[in-house]
Design an enzyme around this catalytic site. Structure first.
Site, mmCIF file in Angstrom:
data_model
loop_
_atom_site.group_PDB
_atom_site.id
_atom_site.type_symbol
_atom_site.label_atom_id
_atom_site.label_comp_id
_atom_site.label_asym_id
_atom_site.label_seq_id
_atom_site.Cartn_x
_atom_site.Cartn_y
_atom_site.Cartn_z
ATOM 1 N N LYS A 82 0.692 -0.766 0.027
ATOM 2 C CA LYS A 82 -0.101 0.344 -0.024
ATOM 3 C C LYS A 82 0.432 1.152 -0.390
ATOM 4 C CE LYS A 82 -3.054 3.101 2.962
ATOM 5 N NZ LYS A 82 -3.841 2.542 4.344
ATOM 6 N N LYS A 101 -10.012 13.174 7.822
ATOM 7 C CA LYS A 101 -9.365 12.775 10.160
ATOM 8 C C LYS A 101 -9.072 13.899 10.837
ATOM 9 C CE LYS A 101 -6.487 8.344 8.104
ATOM 10 N NZ LYS A 101 -6.817 7.622 8.993
ATOM 11 N N GLU A 120 -9.673 3.958 1.994
ATOM 12 C CA GLU A 120 -8.927 3.721 1.069
ATOM 13 C C GLU A 120 -7.832 3.126 0.236
ATOM 14 O OE1 GLU A 120 -7.358 5.534 3.536
ATOM 15 O OE2 GLU A 120 -5.636 4.864 3.303
ATOM 16 N N ARG A 163 -7.455 0.111 1.114
ATOM 17 C CA ARG A 163 -8.117 -1.523 -0.119
ATOM 18 C C ARG A 163 -8.595 -0.825 -0.945
ATOM 19 N NH1 ARG A 163 -12.699 -2.324 4.894
ATOM 20 N NH2 ARG A 163 -10.695 -0.860 5.964
#
Ligand code: BES
Ligand code: ZN
Ligand code: ZN
Length: 473
Positions: free
Chosen positions: A240, A252, A324, A326
């Site tokens: 990732k 966030k 995001e 995944r």
């Protein structure tokens, strides 16, 4: 955009000078002992030496040491937990704290595994310091010359993960990850393939969607590297590469965003593992995939409620733009599976839930096959890089049901977040393939011997030990 690069100059390796073959060079002796061995060692000392040990409160406890005068010179006494079995970190404090110079371990203790900590204790991230921070090295001599290249290679791989993770997002965007992979490819005569722009939108729609709100400088891309004899078993390593995770429109809070330069930690692990594979000449055909994107906020950002098309033609409803990783990994795993590899490993700073369940030290491991999971768990214990298995429990698949699409990227309940993320990924991995997923924290929130606060490799040496066992070094 495919290319084979010309041979480059050999790179400077920051760890390679810290442990050297012992050719009888002048060196300060280090006497290793555990608490149980302290008295026997003390009995060999002169009264003045005993007094020096006492003045430094040295009793052989692990991670403590004392400087012992010896005629015109001096020696070191150092405590380890178990003098009969040295772990990777037992010399780390010494590497960190001894005066600069050259050392050797007295006696014939096997120290090869402990060279890792000796070297990594000297890791510093000083790219952004204005004074010249370079410290002279502490060099450890060893007669275990055969073991040296492997240990130094692992130390360099860990240092690479730390450097990549510690570098701020402004200086470690998708372009810099691409550069890192290109340099590696040149060194090992590998080929690379970079997919950007409209091709990215067409071929990796979810990578594009996550990264499209970032500035041009940090434009998203799919970075691929291939190496090795095509006749060898194929393995895919995926990481990732979210170079900053603001959360997207599901922004966030500042406390949760502060550390999110580390959200490319999975990519750092994947790149470092690929480096180890190529350096060791493992008999595999390697496919490294790094989907790289910044999860940014802008008018063109993907939105909660949007439905994305994926490479696998599975439609994905966005329940949360902060889930995001995944999405990127989904498209990358689909691509990896298309070449029918014998094994797919992925690394990702995927969920806060993994950190809640296991804390920062233990990566969560999810695997389809029990033998693969067990192999990785065993390799982790052997390497002193433990990982912990979490379930891919079928019953939780329904948490990802979407009202309007094939799947939702986030569950509305808070149950088993790491496993549910793993189950999302599972949908995008070709059927029947041997796949394991590491949900790693990639960060040490507090220092331990050999492991300063900051970016950290967690699960890397476990995976490497497993690959060596399965495919031979
Ligand atoms: N990069 C984060 C996961 C993360 C957060 C890792 C903190 C380590 C420390 C990931 O993209 C994320 O935000 N995941 C969400 C998923 C949720 C929205 C379903 C999470 O874990 O909260
Ligand atoms: Zn996120
Ligand atoms: Zn993320």
């Amino acid at each position: 955009m495919s290319k084979t690069a010309p041979t480059p100059p050999a790179p400077a390796d920051p760890m390679s000078d810290l442990a050297l073959p012992d050719k009888g060079q002048p060196a300060v002796a280090i006497h290793l002992m555990d608490k149980a061995g302290f008295e026997a060692w003390a009995a060999t000392l002169t009264p003045a030496q005993r007094a020096a040990a006492a003045a430094q409160k040295f009793k052989g406890a692990a991670n403590t040491h004392a400087i012992i005068p010896d005629g015109d010179s001096w020696q070191v006494a150092a405590g380890v937990a178990d003098a009969g079995k040295l772990g990777p970190w037992c010399l780390a404090r010494l590497g960190e704290n001894l005066p600069a110079g050259t050392y050797r371990i007295a006696g014939d203790t096997k120290i090869a595994p402990a060279l890792l900590g000796w070297c990594l204790g000297q890791y510093r991230f000083d790219r952004y310091r204005s004074e010249d921070p370079s410290e002279p090295p502490r060099i450890l001599l060893t007669r275990e010359v055969k073991a040296l290249p492997a240990v130094l290679g692992e130390a360099a791989a860990v240092a690479l993960v730390r450097d990549l993770v510690n570098t701020p997002a402004e200086d470690m965007g998708p372009a810099e990850l691409e550069h890192e992979v290109e340099m590696l490819a040149r060194r090992h005569k590998a080929t690379t393939h970079i997919t950007r722009g409209e091709a990215l939108e067409r071929e990796y729609p979810m990578v594009h969607a996550v990264g499209r709100a970032a500035s041009r400088q940090h434009a998203p891309r799919m970075i691929e590297l291939e190496w090795g004899d095509p006749a060898h078993p194929r393995i895919a390593i995926v990481g990732k590469g979210v170079t900053f995770d603001s959360g997207g429109l599901d922004l966030k809070p500042s406390s949760g965003m502060l550390l999110m330069k580390k959200d490319m930690g999975g990519a750092a692990h994947a790149i470092a593992l690929a480096k180890l594979v190529m350096e060791a000449g493992l008999k595999v055909r390697l496919h490294l995939l790094v989907p790289a994107a910044e999860n940014a906020v802008a008018g063109n950002a993907f939105r909660p409620g949007d439905v994305l098309r994926s490479r696998a033609e599975i439609s994905v409803e966005i329940g949360n733009t902060d889930a995001e990783g995944r999405l990127l990994l989904g498209d990358a795993l689909t691509r990896a599976g298309e070449s029918a590899p014998t094994l797919i490993l992925d690394f990702a700073t995927l969920t806060g839930a993994a950190r809640v369940a296991l804390g920062p030290d233990l990566p969560g491991l999810m695997a389809r096959r029990d033998d693969t999971a067990q192999g990785l768990l065993d390799a982790g214990i052997a390497a002193g890089d433990p990982v912990w298995r979490l379930p891919l429990h079928d019953g939780y698949r329904e948490y990802l049901k979407s009202d309007i699409a094939d799947i939702n990227n986030s569950a509305s309940n808070g149950y088993a977040g790491a496993s549910v993320a793993g189950l999302f990924l599972d949908r995008f991995v070709g059927e029947g393939l041997d796949w394991a997923h590491f949900d790693t924290f990639a960060w040490a929130p507090s220092p331990k011997p050999g492991r300063p606060k900051g970016g950290e490799a967690l699960g890397l040496r476990a995976a490497w030990g497993f690959l060596k066992a399965r495919y031979g070094a």
